[in-house]
Design a protein around this motif. Sequence first.
Motif, mmCIF file in Angstrom:
data_model
loop_
_atom_site.group_PDB
_atom_site.id
_atom_site.type_symbol
_atom_site.label_atom_id
_atom_site.label_comp_id
_atom_site.label_asym_id
_atom_site.label_seq_id
_atom_site.Cartn_x
_atom_site.Cartn_y
_atom_site.Cartn_z
ATOM 1 N N UNK A 136 16.824 31.761 3.196
ATOM 2 C CA UNK A 136 18.011 31.655 2.351
ATOM 3 C C UNK A 136 19.089 32.577 2.893
ATOM 4 N N UNK A 137 20.039 31.998 3.604
ATOM 5 C CA UNK A 137 21.169 32.737 4.155
ATOM 6 C C UNK A 137 22.461 32.192 3.561
ATOM 7 N N UNK A 138 23.518 33.001 3.534
ATOM 8 C CA UNK A 138 24.797 32.503 3.007
ATOM 9 C C UNK A 138 25.290 31.301 3.802
ATOM 10 N N UNK A 139 25.897 30.367 3.110
ATOM 11 C CA UNK A 139 26.419 29.167 3.758
ATOM 12 C C UNK A 139 27.470 29.529 4.806
ATOM 13 N N UNK A 140 28.193 30.614 4.587
ATOM 14 C CA UNK A 140 29.243 31.024 5.513
ATOM 15 C C UNK A 140 28.707 31.624 6.807
ATOM 16 N N UNK A 192 25.009 31.087 7.892
ATOM 17 C CA UNK A 192 23.768 30.499 8.385
ATOM 18 C C UNK A 192 24.010 29.801 9.721
ATOM 19 N N UNK A 193 23.053 29.951 10.609
ATOM 20 C CA UNK A 193 23.124 29.265 11.894
ATOM 21 C C UNK A 193 23.186 27.759 11.660
ATOM 22 N N UNK A 194 24.149 27.096 12.282
ATOM 23 C CA UNK A 194 24.349 25.670 12.014
ATOM 24 C C UNK A 194 23.189 24.812 12.522
ATOM 25 N N UNK A 195 22.545 25.263 13.571
ATOM 26 C CA UNK A 195 21.375 24.535 14.044
ATOM 27 C C UNK A 195 20.269 24.548 12.999
ATOM 28 N N UNK A 196 20.062 25.715 12.389
ATOM 29 C CA UNK A 196 19.046 25.822 11.341
ATOM 30 C C UNK A 196 19.448 25.003 10.121
ATOM 31 N N UNK A 197 20.715 25.064 9.754
ATOM 32 C CA UNK A 197 21.199 24.296 8.608
ATOM 33 C C UNK A 197 20.987 22.798 8.833
ATOM 34 N N UNK A 198 21.255 22.324 10.030
ATOM 35 C CA UNK A 198 21.057 20.904 10.334
ATOM 36 C C UNK A 198 19.573 20.519 10.243
ATOM 37 N N UNK A 199 18.691 21.451 10.597
ATOM 38 C CA UNK A 199 17.246 21.197 10.464
ATOM 39 C C UNK A 199 16.876 21.023 8.998
ATOM 40 N N UNK A 203 22.664 23.972 -9.572
ATOM 41 C CA UNK A 203 22.843 25.422 -9.726
ATOM 42 C C UNK A 203 23.792 26.040 -8.715
ATOM 43 N N UNK A 204 24.138 25.278 -7.669
ATOM 44 C CA UNK A 204 25.151 25.744 -6.710
ATOM 45 C C UNK A 204 24.832 27.123 -6.139
ATOM 46 N N UNK A 205 23.565 27.314 -5.762
ATOM 47 C CA UNK A 205 23.131 28.636 -5.305
ATOM 48 C C UNK A 205 23.185 28.756 -3.788
ATOM 49 N N UNK A 206 22.716 27.743 -3.076
ATOM 50 C CA UNK A 206 22.556 27.858 -1.628
ATOM 51 C C UNK A 206 22.465 26.462 -1.023
ATOM 52 N N UNK A 207 22.141 26.387 0.257
ATOM 53 C CA UNK A 207 22.096 25.064 0.891
ATOM 54 C C UNK A 207 20.878 24.261 0.469
ATOM 55 N N UNK A 208 19.844 24.900 -0.071
ATOM 56 C CA UNK A 208 18.757 24.133 -0.681
ATOM 57 C C UNK A 208 19.311 23.316 -1.846
ATOM 58 N N UNK A 209 20.148 23.948 -2.657
ATOM 59 C CA UNK A 209 20.794 23.245 -3.773
ATOM 60 C C UNK A 209 21.599 22.050 -3.272
ATOM 61 N N UNK A 210 22.320 22.238 -2.181
ATOM 62 C CA UNK A 210 23.157 21.165 -1.643
ATOM 63 C C UNK A 210 22.293 19.977 -1.231
#
Length: 247
Positions: free
Chosen positions: A98-102, A104-111, A147-154
């Motif tokens: 759980x890292x901030x959306x601003x 977080x590594x984009x490669x990890x986010x895409x995964x 809940x708009x908490x993190x990218x898991x929420x998204x």
Amino acid sequence: MDFKDKVVIVTGAGQGIGEGYARGLARLGCAVVVADINEAQGRRVAEAIGKAGGKALFAAVDVSSEASAQALARRAVDAFGGIDYLVNNAALFGSLEFNPLMSVDLGYLNKVIAVNMLGAVVMTRAVAPYLKRGAAIVNQSSTAAWMNIDYYSITKLAVNGITCVLARELGPKGIRVNAIAPGPTDTQALRDKVPQPYLDAMVAQMPLGRLGTPDDLLKALLFLLSDDADWVTGLVMNVDGGQLMRA
């Protein structure tokens, strides 16, 4: 609710809620494809179902891979002669960073997006050609979606939208698509991820005052898969002890 001799694929069935789904469906007579990226865990669940007298097959799958999903669908058909239900449960959670959306590594986010969000699309596209009228798909959302908490929420909010779009696209073929949005459920992944004081605070604010269990979610799943829900599609059902009420 007659599930005897039905064939179901449950992704992420090697532990937690997915394991509860797989075991519960097997007890009711389903032939279960225990699909998981973790071979040891998946085989453990499939073997336990077999020892209890049920029918189960372990199949490794990466739900973010079209080739892997298509191979899984073919294997299910080869083993059991068809597919009646698909439960898109697989997601990154217990091991999620759980890292901030601003930042977080984009490669990890895409995964994360590829598994938690698009996995339901990839699996549905692979399985749909084998589904007949009356088939049902259930996606796993979460109350985190609102809940708009993190990218898991998204990713879980996106699953809700994907559920509704697939319900519209597959409805004319007689295939229903719904979703379950669990609240905090007592699994090892939750306890590994969420500190006990935070869990206690969440439970204290919930009308029914306890964590959910995989069996709580199984009851909702059985309804959504069954013919009792044959005029229900595009529904995101909260099963959360009243944690998040939507008017």
